[in-house]
Design a protein around this motif. Structure first.
Motif, PDB file in Angstrom:
ATOM      1  N   ALA A 195       0.722  -1.171  -0.157  1.00  0.00           N
ATOM      2  CA  ALA A 195       0.004  -0.093  -0.035  1.00  0.00           C
ATOM      3  C   ALA A 195       0.824   1.088  -0.098  1.00  0.00           C
ATOM      4  O   ALA A 195       1.942   1.214   0.256  1.00  0.00           O
ATOM      5  CB  ALA A 195      -0.859   0.137   1.324  1.00  0.00           C
ATOM      6  N   GLU A 196       0.252   2.233  -0.509  1.00  0.00           N
ATOM      7  CA  GLU A 196       0.896   3.595  -0.288  1.00  0.00           C
ATOM      8  C   GLU A 196      -0.045   4.628   0.411  1.00  0.00           C
ATOM      9  O   GLU A 196      -1.358   4.595   0.199  1.00  0.00           O
ATOM     10  CB  GLU A 196       1.372   4.080  -1.352  1.00  0.00           C
ATOM     11  CG  GLU A 196       0.366   4.633  -2.425  1.00  0.00           C
ATOM     12  CD  GLU A 196       0.873   5.613  -3.849  1.00  0.00           C
ATOM     13  OE1 GLU A 196       2.099   5.072  -4.184  1.00  0.00           O
ATOM     14  OE2 GLU A 196       0.365   6.444  -4.155  1.00  0.00           O
ATOM     15  N   GLY A 197       0.768   5.506   1.102  1.00  0.00           N
ATOM     16  CA  GLY A 197      -0.045   6.483   1.819  1.00  0.00           C
ATOM     17  C   GLY A 197       0.948   7.848   1.924  1.00  0.00           C
ATOM     18  O   GLY A 197       1.977   7.794   1.184  1.00  0.00           O
ATOM     19  N   MET A 198       0.377   8.816   2.484  1.00  0.00           N
ATOM     20  CA  MET A 198       1.282  10.107   2.470  1.00  0.00           C
ATOM     21  C   MET A 198       1.685  10.668   3.817  1.00  0.00           C
ATOM     22  O   MET A 198       2.347  11.486   3.897  1.00  0.00           O
ATOM     23  CB  MET A 198       0.544  11.332   1.726  1.00  0.00           C
ATOM     24  CG  MET A 198      -0.115  11.028   0.521  1.00  0.00           C
ATOM     25  SD  MET A 198      -1.012  12.248  -0.415  1.00  0.00           S
ATOM     26  CE  MET A 198       0.118  13.223  -0.773  1.00  0.00           C
ATOM     27  N   GLU A 199       1.311   9.681   5.082  1.00  0.00           N
ATOM     28  CA  GLU A 199       1.869  10.144   6.238  1.00  0.00           C
ATOM     29  C   GLU A 199       2.611   9.415   6.961  1.00  0.00           C
ATOM     30  O   GLU A 199       3.290   9.854   8.205  1.00  0.00           O
ATOM     31  CB  GLU A 199       0.466  10.384   7.041  1.00  0.00           C
ATOM     32  CG  GLU A 199      -0.516  11.630   6.457  1.00  0.00           C
ATOM     33  CD  GLU A 199      -1.220  11.019   5.242  1.00  0.00           C
ATOM     34  OE1 GLU A 199      -1.599  10.199   5.096  1.00  0.00           O
ATOM     35  OE2 GLU A 199      -1.588  12.093   4.610  1.00  0.00           O
ATOM     36  N   GLY A 200       2.418   8.045   6.842  1.00  0.00           N
ATOM     37  CA  GLY A 200       2.967   6.955   7.771  1.00  0.00           C
ATOM     38  C   GLY A 200       4.720   7.394   8.167  1.00  0.00           C
ATOM     39  O   GLY A 200       4.844   7.092   9.338  1.00  0.00           O
ATOM     40  N   PRO A 226      -2.982   3.959 -12.562  1.00  0.00           N
ATOM     41  CA  PRO A 226      -3.470   5.031 -13.619  1.00  0.00           C
ATOM     42  C   PRO A 226      -4.412   5.794 -12.918  1.00  0.00           C
ATOM     43  O   PRO A 226      -5.339   5.237 -12.127  1.00  0.00           O
ATOM     44  CB  PRO A 226      -4.032   4.272 -14.745  1.00  0.00           C
ATOM     45  CG  PRO A 226      -3.252   2.913 -14.744  1.00  0.00           C
ATOM     46  CD  PRO A 226      -2.804   2.432 -13.247  1.00  0.00           C
ATOM     47  N   ARG A 227      -4.524   7.021 -12.699  1.00  0.00           N
ATOM     48  CA  ARG A 227      -5.454   7.708 -11.917  1.00  0.00           C
ATOM     49  C   ARG A 227      -6.891   7.451 -12.677  1.00  0.00           C
ATOM     50  O   ARG A 227      -7.218   7.503 -13.704  1.00  0.00           O
ATOM     51  CB  ARG A 227      -5.238   9.372 -12.338  1.00  0.00           C
ATOM     52  CG  ARG A 227      -6.099  10.209 -11.418  1.00  0.00           C
ATOM     53  CD  ARG A 227      -5.579  11.576 -11.165  1.00  0.00           C
ATOM     54  NE  ARG A 227      -6.097  12.478 -10.095  1.00  0.00           N
ATOM     55  CZ  ARG A 227      -6.640  13.726 -10.322  1.00  0.00           C
ATOM     56  NH1 ARG A 227      -6.643  14.142 -11.664  1.00  0.00           N
ATOM     57  NH2 ARG A 227      -7.317  14.266  -9.459  1.00  0.00           N
ATOM     58  N   ASP A 228      -7.896   7.293 -11.516  1.00  0.00           N
ATOM     59  CA  ASP A 228      -9.156   6.904 -12.089  1.00  0.00           C
ATOM     60  C   ASP A 228     -10.142   7.083 -10.802  1.00  0.00           C
ATOM     61  O   ASP A 228     -10.333   6.266  -9.870  1.00  0.00           O
ATOM     62  CB  ASP A 228      -9.072   5.222 -12.518  1.00  0.00           C
ATOM     63  CG  ASP A 228     -10.595   5.007 -12.513  1.00  0.00           C
ATOM     64  OD1 ASP A 228     -11.661   5.718 -12.641  1.00  0.00           O
ATOM     65  OD2 ASP A 228     -10.920   3.827 -12.780  1.00  0.00           O
TER      66      ASP A 228
HETATM   67  O1  LIG Z   1      -6.254  13.002  -7.095  1.00  0.00           O
HETATM   68  C1  LIG Z   1      -5.964  11.750  -7.193  1.00  0.00           C
HETATM   69  O2  LIG Z   1      -5.631  11.230  -8.366  1.00  0.00           O
HETATM   70  C2  LIG Z   1      -5.824  11.133  -5.974  1.00  0.00           C
HETATM   71  C3  LIG Z   1      -5.662   9.656  -5.889  1.00  0.00           C
HETATM   72  C4  LIG Z   1      -5.727   9.352  -4.550  1.00  0.00           C
HETATM   73  C5  LIG Z   1      -5.713   9.913  -3.481  1.00  0.00           C
HETATM   74  C6  LIG Z   1      -5.923  11.229  -3.440  1.00  0.00           C
HETATM   75  C7  LIG Z   1      -5.715  12.147  -2.369  1.00  0.00           C
HETATM   76  O3  LIG Z   1      -5.653  13.393  -2.630  1.00  0.00           O
HETATM   77  C8  LIG Z   1      -5.939  11.647  -1.013  1.00  0.00           C
HETATM   78  C9  LIG Z   1      -4.714  11.691  -0.048  1.00  0.00           C
HETATM   79  C10 LIG Z   1      -4.906  11.420   1.105  1.00  0.00           C
HETATM   80  O4  LIG Z   1      -5.372   9.955   1.342  1.00  0.00           O
HETATM   81  C11 LIG Z   1      -4.448   8.862   1.362  1.00  0.00           C
HETATM   82  N1  LIG Z   1      -4.234   8.241   0.051  1.00  0.00           N
HETATM   83  C12 LIG Z   1      -5.304   7.782  -0.277  1.00  0.00           C
HETATM   84  N2  LIG Z   1      -5.211   6.960  -1.339  1.00  0.00           N
HETATM   85  C13 LIG Z   1      -3.834   7.259  -1.566  1.00  0.00           C
HETATM   86  C14 LIG Z   1      -2.931   6.743  -2.784  1.00  0.00           C
HETATM   87  O5  LIG Z   1      -3.040   5.871  -3.742  1.00  0.00           O
HETATM   88  N3  LIG Z   1      -1.552   7.196  -2.696  1.00  0.00           N
HETATM   89  C15 LIG Z   1      -1.270   8.174  -1.653  1.00  0.00           C
HETATM   90  N4  LIG Z   1      -2.100   8.369  -0.567  1.00  0.00           N
HETATM   91  C16 LIG Z   1      -3.354   7.894  -0.604  1.00  0.00           C
HETATM   92  C17 LIG Z   1      -3.053   9.770   1.952  1.00  0.00           C
HETATM   93  O6  LIG Z   1      -2.392   9.066   2.679  1.00  0.00           O
HETATM   94  C18 LIG Z   1      -3.625  11.218   2.012  1.00  0.00           C
HETATM   95  O7  LIG Z   1      -3.890  11.361   3.257  1.00  0.00           O
HETATM   96  C19 LIG Z   1      -5.757  12.061  -4.566  1.00  0.00           C
END
Ligand SMILES: O=C(O)c1cccc(C(=O)CC[C@H]2O[C@@H](n3cnc4c(=O)[nH]cnc43)[C@H](O)[C@@H]2O)c1
Length: 258
Positions: A195-200, A226-228
């Motif tokens: 998985a990926e996220g933005m805070e861990g 791909p963005r969907d």
């Molecule tokens: O605009 C987009 O294409 C897009 C795609 C996935 C997520 C976002 C966000 O702005 C959410 C960021 C938020 O949610 C977590 N998150 C959720 N999905 C992902 C992801 O695929 N990659 C990274 N982070 C994700 C993240 O931790 C943020 O808190 C926009």
């Protein structure tokens, strides 16, 4: 609650801090702690909750459950907010025994389908380093810092057993992956990534600076690739987060010494 982690004993008085990115995730976690009270009609928190204003963030103290922090989106703000909460607790002589970074996230396919839950056995920053003509160099190869924090294995196991979460690397990125090429590059560099996220990684850096063990739990809201936007299942992922935390309290209590 007595928890033995590799890092040391977490005692019965140990408190848990759950750091999410946004209030919607924080409230999804809060819904798992009904003993903390009913959600008030006009408010977002359980009735027994108390709000504490910290520099840059609002801490929700649920009383019966963990403290909850909407720490902000991205590794930098999440680190700053988490560090603030940990410092405030330390100054009050009431340190946390565990920090849990929780939220929705992207899932690498086919390992982590949309709707599934992932618990990190490694919290790795994927894009901290230097781009060179020969490819990406992580910051560790430049002679700085760290790129991975490892949660206590016994805690990861307990969470996985209690919730059915898949276990693997959770990557922290500053830019959400939006192409198949980028997803493939990340998987090539990090074959264990689920998985990926933005805070861990930001939350983990703050926890490490305070000597507190850390976990990361992600409910998969979208595939990495791909963005969907039509493929996002944010409501389902938030519900999965609530369900996971509903099962977590007993899991934390049943952690065994390593
Ligand atoms: O605009 C987009 O294409 C897009 C795609 C996935 C997520 C976002 C966000 O702005 C959410 C960021 C938020 O949610 C977590 N998150 C959720 N999905 C992902 C992801 O695929 N990659 C990274 N982070 C994700 C993240 O931790 C943020 O808190 C926009």
């Amino acid at each position: 609650m007595v928890v033995q982690a590799e890092e040391g004993l977490i005692t019965a008085s140990a408190r848990i801090l759950v750091a999410t990115a946004v209030p919607a995730e924080r409230d999804a976690v809060a819904r798992a702690f009904p003993t903390a009270g009913r959600l008030p009609s006009a408010g977002r928190f359980p009735t027994a909750a108390r709000e504490v204003r910290l520099p840059g963030a609002l801490l929700c103290r649920t009383g019966a459950g963990p403290d909850l922090l909407a720490a902000g989106v991205g590794p930098a703000l999440a680190a700053a907010s988490t560090a603030g909460a940990l410092t405030a607790a330390g100054l009050q002589g009431d340190r946390y025994g565990l920090v849990v970074c929780a939220g929705i996230g992207g899932g690498f396919q086919p390992g982590a389908p949309v709707g599934s839950l992932v618990v990190a056995d490694a919290i790795t920053v994927a894009d901290l380093g230097a781009e060179t003509a020969d490819g990406f160099l992580p910051v560790t190869e430049l002679g700085f810092g760290t790129i991975t924090h490892r949660p206590p294995a016994s805690a990861v196991r307990a969470v996985a057993e209690a919730t059915g979460a898949r276990t693997g690397t959770v990557l922290t990125v500053s830019t959400v992956t939006g192409t198949a090429d980028r997803a493939a590059t990340l998987l090539e560099r990090h074959p264990g990534a689920l998985a990926e996220g933005m805070e861990g990684f930001g939350v983990a850096e703050a926890a490490a600076a305070h000597g507190v063990p850390v976990l990361e739990i992600r409910a998969v809201s979208n595939p990495v690739g791909p963005r969907d936007r039509a493929a996002w299942r944010i409501g389902d992922a938030l519900a999965a987060l609530t369900e996971a935390f509903g099962k977590l309290a007993p899991a934390l209590e049943s952690w065994k010494p390593v």
